[in-house]
Design an enzyme around this catalytic site. Structure first.
Site, short mmCIF file in Angstrom:
data_model
loop_
_atom_site.label_atom_id
_atom_site.label_comp_id
_atom_site.label_asym_id
_atom_site.label_seq_id
_atom_site.Cartn_x
_atom_site.Cartn_y
_atom_site.Cartn_z
N ASP A 188 1.71 3.78 4.82
CA ASP A 188 0.44 3.57 4.13
C ASP A 188 0.69 2.43 3.15
O ASP A 188 1.34 2.61 2.13
CB ASP A 188 0.03 4.85 3.38
CG ASP A 188 -1.18 4.65 2.47
OD1 ASP A 188 -1.76 3.55 2.45
OD2 ASP A 188 -1.55 5.62 1.77
N LYS A 203 -2.82 -6.51 -1.66
CA LYS A 203 -3.65 -6.19 -0.49
C LYS A 203 -5.01 -6.88 -0.56
O LYS A 203 -5.59 -7.22 0.46
CB LYS A 203 -3.83 -4.66 -0.44
CG LYS A 203 -4.39 -4.12 0.86
CD LYS A 203 -4.30 -2.61 0.84
CE LYS A 203 -4.93 -1.95 2.05
NZ LYS A 203 -4.74 -0.49 2.02
N ASP A 256 -12.32 8.37 0.30
CA ASP A 256 -11.04 7.84 -0.16
C ASP A 256 -11.23 7.03 -1.45
O ASP A 256 -11.76 5.92 -1.42
CB ASP A 256 -10.44 6.96 0.95
CG ASP A 256 -9.09 6.34 0.56
OD1 ASP A 256 -8.69 6.43 -0.62
OD2 ASP A 256 -8.43 5.75 1.45
N GLU A 292 -7.22 3.84 8.04
CA GLU A 292 -6.82 4.88 7.09
C GLU A 292 -7.55 6.21 7.27
O GLU A 292 -6.91 7.27 7.29
CB GLU A 292 -6.96 4.34 5.66
CG GLU A 292 -5.87 3.31 5.34
CD GLU A 292 -6.18 2.40 4.16
OE1 GLU A 292 -7.13 2.69 3.42
OE2 GLU A 292 -5.46 1.40 3.98
P1 ADP Z 1 -4.32 3.16 -3.30
O1 ADP Z 1 -4.80 3.83 -2.07
O2 ADP Z 1 -5.30 2.18 -3.87
O3 ADP Z 1 -2.95 2.59 -3.17
P2 ADP Z 1 -3.76 5.73 -4.53
O4 ADP Z 1 -4.34 6.59 -3.49
O5 ADP Z 1 -2.29 5.77 -4.70
O6 ADP Z 1 -4.26 4.25 -4.47
O7 ADP Z 1 -4.46 6.15 -5.90
C1 ADP Z 1 -4.07 5.65 -7.12
C2 ADP Z 1 -4.98 6.20 -8.19
O8 ADP Z 1 -4.84 7.62 -8.23
C3 ADP Z 1 -4.63 5.70 -9.57
O9 ADP Z 1 -5.82 5.32 -10.25
C4 ADP Z 1 -4.00 6.90 -10.22
O10 ADP Z 1 -4.17 6.90 -11.62
C5 ADP Z 1 -4.76 8.03 -9.57
N1 ADP Z 1 -4.04 9.30 -9.68
C6 ADP Z 1 -2.81 9.60 -9.24
N2 ADP Z 1 -2.48 10.85 -9.58
C7 ADP Z 1 -3.54 11.36 -10.26
C8 ADP Z 1 -3.81 12.61 -10.90
N3 ADP Z 1 -2.91 13.59 -10.92
N4 ADP Z 1 -5.01 12.78 -11.51
C9 ADP Z 1 -5.92 11.78 -11.50
N5 ADP Z 1 -5.73 10.60 -10.93
C10 ADP Z 1 -4.55 10.37 -10.32
MG MG Z 2 -4.99 4.46 -0.13
#
Ligand code: ADP
Ligand code: MG
Length: 630
Positions: A28, A90, A212, A190
């Site tokens: 991912d 990205k 998502d 995704e």
């Molecule tokens: P991407 O798909 O863009 O790479 P992610 O799916 O990893 O992103 O999501 C990242 C986001 O999730 C960030 O804004 C992060 O702060 C939030 N996040 C991660 N863990 C938590 C949590 N426990 N509670 C709330 N938000 C969270």
């Molecule tokens: Mg993602």
């Protein structure tokens, strides 16, 4: 970047490779965080680094000497090295410098000007790196992690991409994989990966929504499952919406509570620190209802307007898929930001059901990619699964006069292909200029230009005699290949493609909205354009025929034909497509006797010369009913 990003491939040439052994991984490659997963004993699992961390922040810092630093360590010092630390790379994948221009205001990066069709960052060194190279550093790190965990060489990887990604973005992702030394078995959307992780493919049928919400992007997709086969029915989203917005909203709240001055907030270091604090509080408030300075209730109030912005794309995706929330069989939560209870509540109300959240929303995409990788590598005990996705915008060709002939419709299931035959507009036309466009508008200049190429060297023929067969193929990765072949000569195009990069998801969204808004006027304009082209073709052909065989008409007949031509030409100068059509028909009718006399004369000549082939050609020419390509 040998060959450029738009390799126009031979139709049917598959880009899907199948590895022989079972050591394939799923990746991912996220905007904020990236993960790698692998199927072990029939169950997928994410692989951690030496410190036990699964999430690899998608951040790369270049140093003047030595290897780049990737992940949490790079992110930790991003504020100190703002120009050398590339985050959210990205967003730049498959983008050109003009697009970077628009984002320049918001990023601290130094872009290399005049860098050709691809964005380049000037980083410490002095070095210049493309988004593909930056992504490749992330992929390399994950690859090394997997090799360490699995003990040896890998056979390939499945990399996930947003369902929204266009050709250039998908190509760029594949290129990143190649640079990192990975065999990219397939790019997987995704949402489809998330559905696979939930094993939804084992149900016989159903319709699922995938919501998502990541760090900086929001994606909504509707998937339909029939007989174990997935189809992405529709997609939507917002590329500037995510958990980062929660952080900003909370940081503002903190600043207000602490009565911080604008001066303090203007300092990049202080601002960064405040955002980090806000994020930490946000994470705590996912499990706790109080976190000292902030309560969950305050958080919920602050993020409510941000969440509301996801409603529009959700409704549109449902509408595009032709379903109501009640008809859904399930909703899957993906992305770290969906951990926030307020997000779950919002999704529950939006789709009128409890969302699926048993699998860690951070990991679900990587886990699904691993399942797919395992299938492609042929090691899994499971039955083969056919995954179907859709293309986000229609693909077509510009016609004479500027109208678009759609060859593949938006939301068509991929892989897909379509073939259409076109012909020449003018006599003795020796080439075709092909312009491939993407979008929903009726006129080419309102769509996005994807590629231009030419087919030259056709021997002079009468208008309508050449037969140009154009094939559009969109492969399983969503990459477009266009091929053109002139049938009567067998000439194939020496394809010269000018890639035009840079369509943001907002632009895709805007293009869709525009096509709805302008649907009526566009259609009128299109009808007008087509009517004009047809009228001009007919009058042109008639004038040519009169020059040769004018003697077949007497003076009165000739005057009548000329009158009809004048009336039609007057209509062509106007804007009423119906009037043009009517008068074209009248002219056609008025010239019937002339056309018949000509036909007879040619028949006689031909029979005299016993040239039957010539007769057939002439008869066919007289019919001339196909599309007329530019
Ligand atoms: P991407 O798909 O863009 O790479 P992610 O799916 O990893 O992103 O999501 C990242 C986001 O999730 C960030 O804004 C992060 O702060 C939030 N996040 C991660 N863990 C938590 C949590 N426990 N509670 C709330 N938000 C969270
Ligand atoms: Mg993602």
């Amino acid at each position: 970047m040998a060959g450029g990003l738009y390799d126009i491939a031979e139709p049917g040439a598959s880009t899907v490779k199948v590895a022989c052994a079972g050591r394939a991984i799923g990746i991912d490659l996220g905007t904020t965080n990236s993960l790698v997963a692998f199927v072990k004993d029939a169950s997928p699992q994410c692989l951690a680094d030496a410190e036990g961390r699964m999430l690899l922040p998608s951040a790369v810092r270049y140093r003047a000497d030595g290897a780049p630093i990737v992940g949490a360590e790079a992110l930790a010092e991003a504020a100190k090295y703002p120009r050398d630390t590339i985050v959210s790379v990205k967003r730049f994948m498959g983008r050109g410098p003009e697009d970077a221009e628009t984002t320049r205001r918001f990023t601290p990066y130094r872009f290399v000007s005049q860098s050709g069709p691809v964005v380049k960052f000037a980083v410490a060194g002095p070095r210049e790196v493309t988004p593909m190279e930056v992504s490749a550093e992330i992929l390399r790190t994950l690859k090394a992690r997997a090799e360490a965990a699995l003990g040896g060489e890998l056979d390939g990887a499945v990399i996930t991409v947003p369902a929204y990604f266009d050709d250039a973005q998908r190509q760029a992702t594949k290129d990143a994989g190649r640079i990192a030394g990975l065999e990219v078995l397939r790019l997987l959307n995704e949402p489809t990966a998330a559905a696979l992780a939930y094993g939804l493919d084992k149900k016989s049928e159903g319709i699922f929504a995938v919501y998502d919400l990541g760090g900086g992007t929001f994606d909504i997709s509707i998937l339909k499952l029939t007989g174990g086969v997935f189809e992405v029915k529709s997609t939507g989203g917002d590329t500037a919406l995510g958990g980062d917005d929660f952080d900003r909203a909370l940081a503002e709240l903190l600043a207000k509570k602490r009565a911080l001055t604008d001066e303090v907030l203007a300092d990049p270091g202080r601002r960064r620190a405040l955002l980090d604090e806000a994020r930490a509080l946000k994470h705590r408030l996912t499990t706790d209802v109080e976190a000292g300075e902030l309560s969950r209730a305050e958080l919920e109030e602050a993020v409510a307007p941000i969440l509301t912005r996801t409603a529009g794309p959700c409704r549109r995706a449902l509408k595009d898929a032709g379903i109501t929330p009640k008809e859904l069989d399930g909703v899957i939560l993906v992305g770290g930001a969906t951990r926030t209870p307020a997000v779950r509540q919002f999704v529950k109300e939006m789709f009128q059901r409890e969302p699926l959240a048993d699998i860690d929303p951070d990991q679900v995409v990587a886990l699904g990619a691993a399942v797919q990788a395992d299938l492609l590598a042929g090691a899994g005990p499971r039955e083969d699964v056919l995954l179907l996705d859709v293309i986000p915008l229609s693909l077509g060709l510009e016609m004479m006069g500027g109208a678009v002939e759609r060859v593949i419709q938006r939301n068509s299931t991929i892989p897909t292909g379509a073939r259409q035959t076109f012909t020449t507009y003018a006599d003795n036309q020796t080439g075709f200029d092909l312009h491939v466009v993407q979008g929903e508008r009726e006129l080419a200049d309102q769509c996005r230009s994807l590629a231009r190429f030419a087919l030259k060297g056709i021997p002079p023929m009468s208008a309508g005699m050449a037969r140009l067969e154009v094939t559009f193929m969109v492969d399983a990765d969503g990459i477009l290949a266009v091929a053109a072949r002139e049938e009567t000569t067998g000439l194939e195009s020496k394809v010269v493609v000018k890639p035009s990069y840079g369509l943001t998801d907002e632009q895709i969204e805007q293009m869709l909205l525009d096509s709805y808004e302008h649907a009526e006027e566009d259609m009128k304009l299109r009808l007008l354009t087509e009517a004009r082209v047809e009228a001009q073709r007919i009058t042109g052909a008639l004038k040519g025929a009169l020059a040769v065989d004018g003697a077949l008409l007497d003076a009165a007949e000739r005057a009548e034909v000329d009158r009809h031509v004048a009336v039609l030409e007057q209509a062509v100068a106007g804007k009423d497509h119906r009037a043009i059509r009517e008068r074209t028909e009248q002219l056609d009718l008025a010239t019937k006797p002339f056309a018949e006399r000509r036909m007879n004369q040619h028949m006689q000549e031909a029979i005299g010369g016993k040239d039957v082939g010539e007769i057939e050609k002439k008869v066919e020419h007289a019919k001339g009913t196909e599309h007329h390509g530019g």
